[in-house]
Motif scaffolding. Structure first.
Motif, short mmCIF file in Angstrom:
data_model
loop_
_atom_site.label_atom_id
_atom_site.label_comp_id
_atom_site.label_asym_id
_atom_site.label_seq_id
_atom_site.Cartn_x
_atom_site.Cartn_y
_atom_site.Cartn_z
N SER A 176 8.40 20.99 25.35
CA SER A 176 7.80 22.32 25.20
C SER A 176 7.70 23.04 26.56
N LYS A 177 7.34 22.27 27.63
CA LYS A 177 7.25 22.88 28.97
C LYS A 177 8.62 23.39 29.42
N VAL A 178 9.65 22.58 29.17
CA VAL A 178 11.01 22.94 29.61
C VAL A 178 11.51 24.16 28.83
N ILE A 179 11.26 24.20 27.51
CA ILE A 179 11.69 25.35 26.70
C ILE A 179 11.00 26.62 27.20
N ASP A 180 9.71 26.52 27.53
CA ASP A 180 8.96 27.66 28.05
C ASP A 180 9.55 28.15 29.37
N TYR A 227 16.98 25.76 39.94
CA TYR A 227 16.19 25.32 38.79
C TYR A 227 16.13 23.79 38.67
N THR A 228 17.14 23.09 39.21
CA THR A 228 17.17 21.62 39.06
C THR A 228 15.89 20.98 39.57
N SER A 229 15.41 21.41 40.75
CA SER A 229 14.19 20.79 41.31
C SER A 229 12.97 21.12 40.43
N ARG A 230 12.94 22.34 39.86
CA ARG A 230 11.84 22.73 38.97
C ARG A 230 11.86 21.86 37.71
N PHE A 231 13.08 21.62 37.18
CA PHE A 231 13.24 20.79 35.99
C PHE A 231 12.75 19.37 36.25
N LEU A 232 13.10 18.82 37.42
CA LEU A 232 12.67 17.46 37.75
C LEU A 232 11.16 17.37 37.88
N THR A 233 10.54 18.44 38.40
CA THR A 233 9.07 18.47 38.49
C THR A 233 8.45 18.47 37.09
N LEU A 234 9.00 19.33 36.20
CA LEU A 234 8.46 19.43 34.84
C LEU A 234 8.59 18.12 34.06
N THR A 235 9.69 17.36 34.32
CA THR A 235 9.92 16.12 33.57
C THR A 235 9.47 14.89 34.37
N SER A 292 17.55 29.34 46.91
CA SER A 292 17.04 29.89 45.65
C SER A 292 15.67 30.55 45.82
N MET A 293 14.95 30.21 46.91
CA MET A 293 13.62 30.78 47.14
C MET A 293 13.66 32.16 47.78
N LEU A 294 14.82 32.52 48.33
CA LEU A 294 14.91 33.74 49.14
C LEU A 294 14.78 35.01 48.31
N ASN A 295 13.99 35.97 48.83
CA ASN A 295 13.98 37.33 48.28
C ASN A 295 15.07 38.14 48.97
N SER A 296 15.33 39.36 48.49
CA SER A 296 16.45 40.14 49.02
C SER A 296 16.29 40.50 50.50
#
Length: 608
Positions: free
Chosen positions: A415-419, A453-461, A571-575
């Motif tokens: 559910s967290k990953v789908i969100d 997103y890969t690092s975010r996914f690993l944190t969530l799981t 991936s963290m950089l703003n314009s």
């Protein structure tokens, strides 16, 4: 010359065991002396390949079996290096499709198999890693058959032979419970199933250049399969492009053939063999290298276009030149031009002043590998945030690259990953129960939302999930995407960070620097939990007086700094931000370091 030649390629998803299988095939076929010291994963020649356990460049090797020579081409398993796989398939007469007996069919398996079937190859399916405790070989075989059907395989291709193996343990068997002695059944199956293609040796010499290596002694080395005729050392040759225009001419100075993983010089190369030739300076991948009489080029597979680009400029920070040796725009330009020549998956462009260079590639990993290689070579540079390359369709509507993401994870995290994928404009395509409380989710999502997103996914799981991404197609533009919410904590001045100051600032957000790290004005030293940038002083020391206080000072305990990869930082950089890369450090910074200049620019952009 041996009586017949078989050219096969090994295709599989990343980490399904291609390189380990080739190791054992070569050891068992007698490619090495008994007392020869052989590296593990000897096909992974690059430093980064050995470290990460992934194949980046396709590489040929050769083994002799019975009265035949088998040329084997190891291909990358990661989608970012797909350009390598596409070209290599044109050299092969057959393919081993390697599938992990537990993971089963994965996105890259689907991608490379589609390319192989399109070229008319009849793959041998190898269900590998049968020594795994959670192997499910029968189910995986059914999944594989379904995959062949979904990719419109013809009847001959659907009648594929299957062999069960463990590349690491060095055995193959025709049955799941068959004898597990050696890899001879696999080599015999290759000889029986892959028929050598008949080539006309009487015609003048021609071959398609498929791989390119820069050799410090020989210059440009071109690898390809000879399509017709024979190549002799010292003969006059030319290179023609896909339109039949001559791009280079010269003398064939050296011909090599692969014996094991080593290149061995030969005098004559025959049709059907994979050879390495030297002597041309301008010829590139997809050019036809041929006798001076030949005017018709060999058709090559068009390479899929790049989907992401970054701008690289010289390092303009106050710390420039303190760590690297290669600093000038001329040195950076030469290195990038060389990379674009050797790697067809990358394209290079520059501005009019030749001081800003744009590199486009197939994905984050490809660009990250290039930047990592450059920093190891002693380069310093400033890199802009990655930019997705858009297209327009016939009706002038904006299109953007869409990726297919396959995730294997525990049911409790789904559910967290789908969100999190919904926030990134991802659409759930399929949800399967894979047993043992595990789920497989398949999404289609824009590349823009998946950067880092890969690092975010690993944190969530909690580090237990497996994620795989592959380019799917160009689809409708999905609208604005939410960027980074956190504001940047920006250093006020130049010097060394002090533990006392960092300790007091930790409550403001996550810090990227620790005690004694060099900082400068405009450098991003941390992230605030709230939006909006904040200028802070990380150099403020404790005021010392001659007054004695009761008791001792509290121990200053700093939170450890998070180690981030180049892809995560990009991936963290703003314009309005950039990443400074040097051999020892990666520092996030504002593109404009002066705070007054930044204010002026933000006011101008608001007014416009």
């Amino acid at each position: 010359m041996t009586t017949s030649i078989r050219n096969i390629t090994i295709i599989a998803h990343v980490d399904h065991g291609k390189t380990t299988l080739i190791d054992n095939l070569m050891k068992q076929s007698g490619s090495f002396r008994e007392n020869e010291v052989v590296d593990e994963r000897l096909m992974d020649s690059g430093e980064l390949e050995k470290e990460r356990g992934i194949t980046i460049l396709a590489k040929p090797a050769s083994i002799n079996w019975k009265d035949s020579r088998i040329n084997i081409i190891d291909t990358p398993g990661h989608r970012d290096f797909a350009a390598e796989v596409e070209r290599v398939l044109s050299m092969a007469d057959g393919a081993l499709l390697l599938i992990d007996s537990a993971e089963g069919v994965m996105p890259q398996t689907k991608f490379v198999l589609a390319k192989a079937l399109k070229q008319g190859l009849k793959p041998i399916v190898v269900i590998n890693k049968l020594d795994k405790a959670d192997q499910r070989a029968d189910e995986v075989l059914n999944e594989t058959f379904d995959l062949f059907v979904s990719l419109d395989a013809d009847e001959e291709q659907l009648d594929f032979p299957v062999i069960y193996a463990s590349g690491r343990s060095g055995w193959a068997s025709n049955e799941i419970d068959g004898p597990r002695e050696n890899l001879n059944p696999l080599l015999d199956l290759v000889i029986d199933h892959v028929k050598p293609v008949e080539f006309d040796k009487s015609k003048p010499f021609a071959m398609l250049s498929t791989l390119l290596y820069a050799d410090s002694f020989l210059g440009r080395s071109l690898v390809g399969r000879i399509s017709q005729g024979t190549a002799k050392a010292n003969q006059q040759i030319k290179a023609i492009n896909l339109d039949g225009e001559k791009v280079d001419e010269g003398r064939l100075t050296k011909i090599f053939r692969y014996e094991g993983t080593k290149k061995v010089p030969i005098e004559v190369g025959e049709a059907g063999d994979i050879v390495v030739i030297a002597g041309l300076e301008k010829a590139n991948v997809a050019d036809t290298i041929c006798d001076t009489e030949v005017d018709i080029p060999i058709q090559a597979t068009p390479i899929d276009p790049p989907t992401m680009s970054i701008k690289i400029t010289v390092n303009s920070s106050p710390l420039a030149g303190t760590e690297g040796k290669k600093l000038t725009s001329t040195q950076i330009r030469e290195r990038l031009v060389q990379e674009a020549q050797n790697n067809v998956g990358i394209s290079f462009s520059e501005n009019d002043n030749k001081d800003s260079f744009e590199i486009s590639g197939r994905g984050e990993l490809m660009l990250e590998i290039l930047l990592t290689q450059m920093r190891r070579e002693g380069f310093e540079m400033t890199v802009s945030p990655p930019r997705v390359l858009f297209k327009k369709d016939k009706n002038a509507e904006k299109l953007e690259p869409i990726e297919e993401i396959t995730m294997d994870l525990d049911e409790e995290f789904s559910s967290k990953v789908i969100d999190s994928m919904n926030k990134r404009k991802g659409k759930l395509i399929d949800l399967k129960d894979t047993g043992k409380n595990k789920k497989r989710l398949i999404f289609h999502a824009p590349t823009r939302g998946l950067m880092g997103y890969t690092s975010r996914f690993l944190t969530l799981t909690k580090g237990t999930g497996v994620i795989n991404r592959i380019f799917h197609s160009y689809g409708k533009f999905e609208g604005d995407m939410e960027g980074r919410r956190n504001g940047a904590l920006i250093s006020m001045e130049q010097g060394k960070a002090v533990a006392f100051a960092i300790y007091n600032l930790q409550a403001r957000g996550e810090m990227f620097v620790t005690h004694n790290d060099p900082v400068y004005s405009g450098m991003i030293v941390g992230l605030s939990p709230k939006p909006g940038d904040m200028i802070i002083n990380v150099m403020k020391g404790k005021k010392l007086t001659n007054m004695r206080t009761q008791g001792t000072d509290e121990n200053v305990v700093l939170t450890p700094v998070r180690k981030m990869s180049i892809a995560e930082q990009l991936s963290m950089l703003n314009s309005d931000e950039a990443l400074e890369i040097t051999p020892n450090s990666c520092r996030l910074r504002k593109a404009v370091l002066d705070p007054h200049e930044r204010k002026k620019l933000s006011k101008l952009s608001e007014a416009s």
